[in-house]
Design an enzyme around this catalytic site. Structure first.
Site, mmCIF file in Angstrom:
data_model
loop_
_atom_site.group_PDB
_atom_site.id
_atom_site.type_symbol
_atom_site.label_atom_id
_atom_site.label_comp_id
_atom_site.label_asym_id
_atom_site.label_seq_id
_atom_site.Cartn_x
_atom_site.Cartn_y
_atom_site.Cartn_z
ATOM 1 N N SER A 36 0.809 -1.223 0.000
ATOM 2 C CA SER A 36 0.000 0.000 0.000
ATOM 3 C C SER A 36 0.840 1.270 0.000
ATOM 4 O O SER A 36 0.327 2.346 -0.307
ATOM 5 C CB SER A 36 -0.943 0.018 1.213
ATOM 6 O OG SER A 36 -0.208 0.021 2.424
ATOM 7 N N ASP A 294 -3.060 8.563 8.136
ATOM 8 C CA ASP A 294 -4.205 7.778 8.594
ATOM 9 C C ASP A 294 -3.842 6.772 9.680
ATOM 10 O O ASP A 294 -4.623 5.876 9.985
ATOM 11 C CB ASP A 294 -4.852 7.042 7.414
ATOM 12 C CG ASP A 294 -3.887 6.096 6.707
ATOM 13 O OD1 ASP A 294 -2.712 6.019 7.135
ATOM 14 O OD2 ASP A 294 -4.305 5.433 5.733
ATOM 15 N N HIS A 297 -0.190 5.183 6.948
ATOM 16 C CA HIS A 297 0.572 5.816 5.873
ATOM 17 C C HIS A 297 0.906 7.253 6.258
ATOM 18 O O HIS A 297 0.315 7.812 7.183
ATOM 19 C CB HIS A 297 -0.224 5.768 4.569
ATOM 20 C CG HIS A 297 -0.717 4.399 4.230
ATOM 21 N ND1 HIS A 297 -1.996 3.969 4.562
ATOM 22 C CD2 HIS A 297 -0.105 3.358 3.625
ATOM 23 C CE1 HIS A 297 -2.138 2.719 4.170
ATOM 24 N NE2 HIS A 297 -1.013 2.316 3.609
#
Length: 323
Positions: A36, A294, A297
């Site tokens: 991600s 968040d 990240h």
């Protein structure tokens, strides 16, 4: 797989730096493998409503960005986790599958020798491996068991680097892990009462030591790869110290250095049951003050500062081929 003008911001800024130095060292494409940290839409494209093996999008004539990274992906195959009674999502796209996408992409776009096609390329093999440990941590496996995964994870990452080198890569960056003990998701999920278990920055020492163990073993494996391929630039991407550089920077608000920008509740503004994007979770209004976006990240500003730390390190080691 998606071909896009922007991979992760971190990789994009690196590419801009390479373009600016093109007179000395021409790089015309970046190939990204990962999770991600680099995914810009592959998870959605590779979901239940899509084909399980996405086809490559058309390349541009110059400055090609090809991203094979998928959110939640692991370095190891899913069978490794099922053998240890760990659940991984059906969307897991391990390095072996990302490499298969790369090989298919190369067959469809390279009309000469792969060495000629890749001699002006930069390969980012990671960051990946963090999820391999996350599935253990967040499903209650003991630390010593998860620590035993490290040689397997490092082996998968170095095997992937070896494959792209054999395909013709001459510039390969292999990033290490972040100091995850400084991330809101870990600080919230694994709190400890003894203040001695936190470092001077407020990060969880035992988790950062785990990340350093992974990074040390990865660097040893990279050193072996360099002996195996002496004509290839194989660079360790020091994400651990790049993040620490950001954490020490005066350009961020120290009072929220370990808090999530978008989140709610608790000491770190993070709630795993109500993550960013959930109903009622506010969107951050001042991301320039924060390091964490968040809880998992980073913010664009944090990635930009990380890139400043990394650029000189990487640019000074890559192999320049003008012919």
């Amino acid at each position: 797989m998606s071909t896009t003008k922007a991979l992760s911001l971190l990789v994009f800024i690196l590419f801009v730096s390479l373009v600016h130095s093109s007179d000395q060292c021409p790089i015309n494409s970046i190939y990204q493998f990962g999770d991600s940290i680099s995914d810009t839409g592959n998870l959605i494209r590779n979901g239940p409503a899509s084909s399980p093996t996405p086809k490559p999008l058309p390349q541009r004539e110059h400055n090609v960005f090809v991203n094979f990274g998928v959110s939640g992906s692991t370095a190891l195959n899913s069978s490794f986790f099922s053998e240890r009674n760990l659940h991984v999502p059906a969307t897991n796209t391990p390095l072996s599958m990302q490499l298969a996408w790369f090989k298919g992409h190369l067959r469809s776009t390279c009309h000469g020798s792969s060495s000629d096609c890749l001699k002006h390329s930069l390969f980012m093999v990671g960051e990946i491996g963090g999820n391999d440990y996350n599935y253990g941590f967040f499903q209650g496996k003991p630390m010593e068991e998860i620590r035993s995964y490290i040689p397997h994870v490092v082996g998968a990452i170095t095997a992937a680097a070896r494959e792209v080198i054999r395909a013709g890569a001459v510039n390969v960056v292999v990033p290490g892990n972040f100091p995850v003990g400084c991330f809101p998701i870990y600080l919230t999920s694994f709190p400890v009462k003894d203040t001695k278990d936190y470092d001077d920055n407020g990060c969880l020492t035992h988790l950062n030591e785990f990340a350093m163990d992974h990074n040390n073993q990865l660097q040893e494996a990279i050193a072996s790869l360099r002996k195996e391929f002496p004509d290839v630039a194989i660079v360790y991407g020091d994400y651990y110290n790049a993040f620490q550089y950001v954490l020490r920077s005066e350009r961020f608000d120290k009072s929220v250095a370990l808090k999530s920008c978008c989140g709610t509740g608790g000491a770190y503004n993070y709630d795993g049951k109500r993550p960013y994007g959930a109903v009622g979770v506010p969107v951050c209004q001042n991301p320039h003050k924060f390091i964490s976006w968040d809880g998992v990240h980073l913010t664009q500003k944090a990635y930009r500062f990380m890139s400043k730390f990394l650029n000189n390190q990487i640019l000074s080691q890559i192999k320049c081929t003008r012919a």
